[in-house]
Motif scaffolding. Structure first.
Motif, PDB file in Angstrom:
ATOM      1  N   THR A  91     103.899  66.378  41.932  1.00  0.00           N
ATOM      2  CA  THR A  91     103.676  65.354  42.952  1.00  0.00           C
ATOM      3  C   THR A  91     104.936  64.539  43.138  1.00  0.00           C
ATOM      4  OG1 THR A  91     102.292  63.451  43.596  1.00  0.00           O
ATOM      5  CG2 THR A  91     102.802  63.693  41.269  1.00  0.00           C
ATOM      6  N   GLY A  92     105.136  64.023  44.326  1.00  0.00           N
ATOM      7  CA  GLY A  92     106.322  63.212  44.583  1.00  0.00           C
ATOM      8  C   GLY A  92     106.390  62.803  46.038  1.00  0.00           C
ATOM      9  N   TYR A  93     107.239  61.817  46.308  1.00  0.00           N
ATOM     10  CA  TYR A  93     107.415  61.329  47.672  1.00  0.00           C
ATOM     11  C   TYR A  93     108.279  62.309  48.450  1.00  0.00           C
ATOM     12  CZ  TYR A  93     108.354  58.136  51.535  1.00  0.00           C
ATOM     13  OH  TYR A  93     108.441  57.551  52.780  1.00  0.00           O
ATOM     14  N   ARG A  94     107.853  62.642  49.654  1.00  0.00           N
ATOM     15  CA  ARG A  94     108.586  63.641  50.424  1.00  0.00           C
ATOM     16  C   ARG A  94     108.278  63.493  51.913  1.00  0.00           C
ATOM     17  NH1 ARG A  94     109.079  69.940  48.809  1.00  0.00           N
ATOM     18  NH2 ARG A  94     110.380  68.962  47.238  1.00  0.00           N
ATOM     19  N   LYS A  95     109.218  63.972  52.715  1.00  0.00           N
ATOM     20  CA  LYS A  95     109.009  64.051  54.154  1.00  0.00           C
ATOM     21  C   LYS A  95     108.592  65.476  54.516  1.00  0.00           C
ATOM     22  CE  LYS A  95     112.215  60.391  55.528  1.00  0.00           C
ATOM     23  NZ  LYS A  95     113.419  60.047  56.330  1.00  0.00           N
ATOM     24  N   LEU A  96     107.527  65.586  55.280  1.00  0.00           N
ATOM     25  CA  LEU A  96     107.049  66.876  55.764  1.00  0.00           C
ATOM     26  C   LEU A  96     107.324  66.979  57.258  1.00  0.00           C
ATOM     27  CD1 LEU A  96     103.542  67.071  54.045  1.00  0.00           C
ATOM     28  CD2 LEU A  96     105.742  67.849  53.154  1.00  0.00           C
ATOM     29  N   ARG A  97     107.743  68.153  57.675  1.00  0.00           N
ATOM     30  CA  ARG A  97     108.024  68.379  59.097  1.00  0.00           C
ATOM     31  C   ARG A  97     106.923  69.246  59.689  1.00  0.00           C
ATOM     32  NH1 ARG A  97     113.082  71.463  61.908  1.00  0.00           N
ATOM     33  NH2 ARG A  97     112.941  70.475  63.949  1.00  0.00           N
ATOM     34  N   LEU A  98     106.181  68.679  60.623  1.00  0.00           N
ATOM     35  CA  LEU A  98     105.083  69.381  61.294  1.00  0.00           C
ATOM     36  C   LEU A  98     105.599  69.909  62.627  1.00  0.00           C
ATOM     37  CD1 LEU A  98     103.749  67.627  59.120  1.00  0.00           C
ATOM     38  CD2 LEU A  98     101.921  67.103  60.731  1.00  0.00           C
ATOM     39  N   ILE A  99     105.576  71.214  62.785  1.00  0.00           N
ATOM     40  CA  ILE A  99     106.165  71.855  63.960  1.00  0.00           C
ATOM     41  C   ILE A  99     105.072  72.366  64.890  1.00  0.00           C
ATOM     42  CG2 ILE A  99     107.667  73.741  64.728  1.00  0.00           C
ATOM     43  CD1 ILE A  99     109.031  73.564  61.982  1.00  0.00           C
ATOM     44  N   ASN A 100     105.262  72.117  66.168  1.00  0.00           N
ATOM     45  CA  ASN A 100     104.318  72.533  67.214  1.00  0.00           C
ATOM     46  C   ASN A 100     102.935  71.942  66.953  1.00  0.00           C
ATOM     47  OD1 ASN A 100     103.462  73.740  69.574  1.00  0.00           O
ATOM     48  ND2 ASN A 100     103.114  75.744  68.618  1.00  0.00           N
ATOM     49  N   VAL A 101     102.884  70.616  66.904  1.00  0.00           N
ATOM     50  CA  VAL A 101     101.622  69.887  66.743  1.00  0.00           C
ATOM     51  C   VAL A 101     100.873  69.918  68.071  1.00  0.00           C
ATOM     52  CG1 VAL A 101     100.574  67.670  66.170  1.00  0.00           C
ATOM     53  CG2 VAL A 101     102.665  68.399  64.996  1.00  0.00           C
ATOM     54  N   GLN A 102      99.606  70.276  68.016  1.00  0.00           N
ATOM     55  CA  GLN A 102      98.842  70.446  69.252  1.00  0.00           C
ATOM     56  C   GLN A 102      98.627  69.128  69.985  1.00  0.00           C
ATOM     57  OE1 GLN A 102      94.388  71.625  69.586  1.00  0.00           O
ATOM     58  NE2 GLN A 102      95.519  73.556  69.571  1.00  0.00           N
ATOM     59  N   ASP A 103      98.329  68.057  69.248  1.00  0.00           N
ATOM     60  CA  ASP A 103      98.042  66.761  69.867  1.00  0.00           C
ATOM     61  C   ASP A 103      98.760  65.666  69.086  1.00  0.00           C
ATOM     62  OD1 ASP A 103      96.988  64.487  71.055  1.00  0.00           O
ATOM     63  OD2 ASP A 103      94.952  65.299  71.203  1.00  0.00           O
ATOM     64  N   THR A 105      96.420  70.588  50.978  1.00  0.00           N
ATOM     65  CA  THR A 105      97.409  69.822  50.228  1.00  0.00           C
ATOM     66  C   THR A 105      97.167  68.346  50.480  1.00  0.00           C
ATOM     67  OG1 THR A 105      99.065  71.583  50.389  1.00  0.00           O
ATOM     68  CG2 THR A 105      99.864  69.369  49.887  1.00  0.00           C
ATOM     69  N   PHE A 106      96.962  67.580  49.415  1.00  0.00           N
ATOM     70  CA  PHE A 106      96.647  66.148  49.538  1.00  0.00           C
ATOM     71  C   PHE A 106      97.930  65.333  49.667  1.00  0.00           C
ATOM     72  CE2 PHE A 106      95.716  61.963  47.555  1.00  0.00           C
ATOM     73  CZ  PHE A 106      94.758  61.526  48.460  1.00  0.00           C
ATOM     74  N   ILE A 107      97.896  64.354  50.570  1.00  0.00           N
ATOM     75  CA  ILE A 107      99.025  63.447  50.780  1.00  0.00           C
ATOM     76  C   ILE A 107      98.484  62.022  50.803  1.00  0.00           C
ATOM     77  CG2 ILE A 107     101.041  62.940  52.212  1.00  0.00           C
ATOM     78  CD1 ILE A 107     100.446  65.599  53.682  1.00  0.00           C
ATOM     79  N   SER A 108      99.117  61.132  50.041  1.00  0.00           N
ATOM     80  CA  SER A 108      98.693  59.732  50.038  1.00  0.00           C
ATOM     81  C   SER A 108      99.762  58.849  50.674  1.00  0.00           C
ATOM     82  CB  SER A 108      98.406  59.259  48.609  1.00  0.00           C
ATOM     83  OG  SER A 108      99.580  59.247  47.833  1.00  0.00           O
ATOM     84  N   SER A 109      99.327  57.666  51.128  1.00  0.00           N
ATOM     85  CA  SER A 109     100.233  56.672  51.740  1.00  0.00           C
ATOM     86  C   SER A 109     101.046  57.286  52.875  1.00  0.00           C
ATOM     87  CB  SER A 109     101.172  56.081  50.682  1.00  0.00           C
ATOM     88  OG  SER A 109     100.441  55.494  49.634  1.00  0.00           O
ATOM     89  N   ILE A 110     100.345  57.922  53.791  1.00  0.00           N
ATOM     90  CA  ILE A 110     100.999  58.643  54.880  1.00  0.00           C
ATOM     91  C   ILE A 110     101.555  57.675  55.922  1.00  0.00           C
ATOM     92  CG2 ILE A 110     100.669  60.303  56.744  1.00  0.00           C
ATOM     93  CD1 ILE A 110      98.334  61.451  55.127  1.00  0.00           C
ATOM     94  N   SER A 111     102.747  57.967  56.383  1.00  0.00           N
ATOM     95  CA  SER A 111     103.324  57.253  57.517  1.00  0.00           C
ATOM     96  C   SER A 111     104.123  58.239  58.352  1.00  0.00           C
ATOM     97  CB  SER A 111     104.232  56.111  57.047  1.00  0.00           C
ATOM     98  OG  SER A 111     105.343  56.618  56.326  1.00  0.00           O
ATOM     99  N   VAL A 170     106.527  66.412  64.415  1.00  0.00           N
ATOM    100  CA  VAL A 170     106.248  65.138  63.752  1.00  0.00           C
ATOM    101  C   VAL A 170     106.730  65.217  62.313  1.00  0.00           C
ATOM    102  CG1 VAL A 170     104.443  63.526  63.006  1.00  0.00           C
ATOM    103  CG2 VAL A 170     104.246  64.696  65.217  1.00  0.00           C
ATOM    104  N   CYS A 171     107.387  64.153  61.840  1.00  0.00           N
ATOM    105  CA  CYS A 171     107.789  64.051  60.441  1.00  0.00           C
ATOM    106  C   CYS A 171     106.904  63.024  59.748  1.00  0.00           C
ATOM    107  CB  CYS A 171     109.252  63.646  60.324  1.00  0.00           C
ATOM    108  SG  CYS A 171     110.397  64.922  60.871  1.00  0.00           S
ATOM    109  N   LEU A 172     106.164  63.479  58.739  1.00  0.00           N
ATOM    110  CA  LEU A 172     105.300  62.599  57.948  1.00  0.00           C
ATOM    111  C   LEU A 172     105.972  62.302  56.620  1.00  0.00           C
ATOM    112  CD1 LEU A 172     101.709  64.144  58.274  1.00  0.00           C
ATOM    113  CD2 LEU A 172     102.729  62.325  59.637  1.00  0.00           C
TER     114      LEU A 172
END
Length: 237
Positions: free
Chosen positions: A31-43, A77-83, A92-94
């Protein structure tokens, strides 16, 4: 295909679908803090609105779900404190604290969904640093038969090139293609205690063991000691 949902209880409603998610795996931590890149988000607008609304109540935890061809969730995959740190068109980058799976897990799961796994040794399609991901994948999908006793196993040292490969080969010898029987020495010990479909192993024939001994070094001695502690006869060839 992926989807996103907030952690709202037993039934998490999918907010939007996503073609690809980058940075979901880690070979350094669970577990750790990370940025995720979401590609081709529908909405993207709905995704942004729901996350920002949840953040106002400090309830901004969620999941990235992997879906099969029928749209059913097969892994989350669980993610907490999402921004949301960046939003541009349909990308979108989460940011948040991510509960990782090892590198190679997503690739293994895709192989499984695309019917690319048939017979043994399919794990050899992965890179050496992805084998822990394969082992975690195998642990999730293996359905052990009812507890078996007094098994006779054959291990071929020419089939693998490191300790992770040893566990891949051992799991398949015991449970067949994509079989799992430990992914490190601690997990192997747990499996030998009867937690994964096997009550006892009577004998292991380890061919090409000199190659394994050279590759695994001290781990070879440690693994042999584990087998001995469970009164397993090991024939070295």
């Amino acid at each position: 295909m992926f989807a996103f949902s907030l952690d709202t209880g037993p039934e998490n409603n999918l907010i939007t679908f996503i073609s690809e998610v980058r940075n979901l795996e880690s070979d350094r931590s669970n577990t750790g803090y990370r940025k995720l890149r979401l590609i081709n988000v529908q909405d993207t607008a709905k995704l942004k609105y729901e996350i920002e609304k949840a953040a106002l109540t400090y309830d901004h935890n969620g999941f990235i779900h992997m879906l099969d061809a029928n749209g059913s969730v097969i892994h989350s995959t669980f993610i907490s404190s999402i921004s949301i740190s960046k939003c541009k068109r349909n990308t979108v980058c989460l940011s948040g604290y991510v509960w990782f799976k090892p590198k190679g897990f997503q690739r293994s799961l895709r192989m499984y969904l695309n019917n690319e796994i048939s017979g043994k040794d399919c794990w050899k399609k992965l890179n050496r640093d992805e084998l822990q991901g394969w082992l975690v994948f195998a642990m999730h999908i293996t359905q052990p038969r009812p507890d078996r006793e007094n098994l006779f196993i054959r291990i071929d040292g020419s089939r693998f090139h490191n300790e992770d490969g040893f566990y891949c080969a051992l799991g398949e010898e015991i449970h067949g293609s994509t079989g799992y029987f430990g992914r490190n020495k601690g997990a192997l010990t747990d499996c030998l205690r009867g937690s994964f479909g096997v009550k006892s192993i009577s004998e292991i024939t380890w061919v090409n063991h000199q190659r394994s001994k050279k590759l695994l070094k001290r781990n070879f001695t440690d693994i042999m000691a584990i087998f001995e502690s469970f009164h397993i006869r090991v024939i070295l060839k």
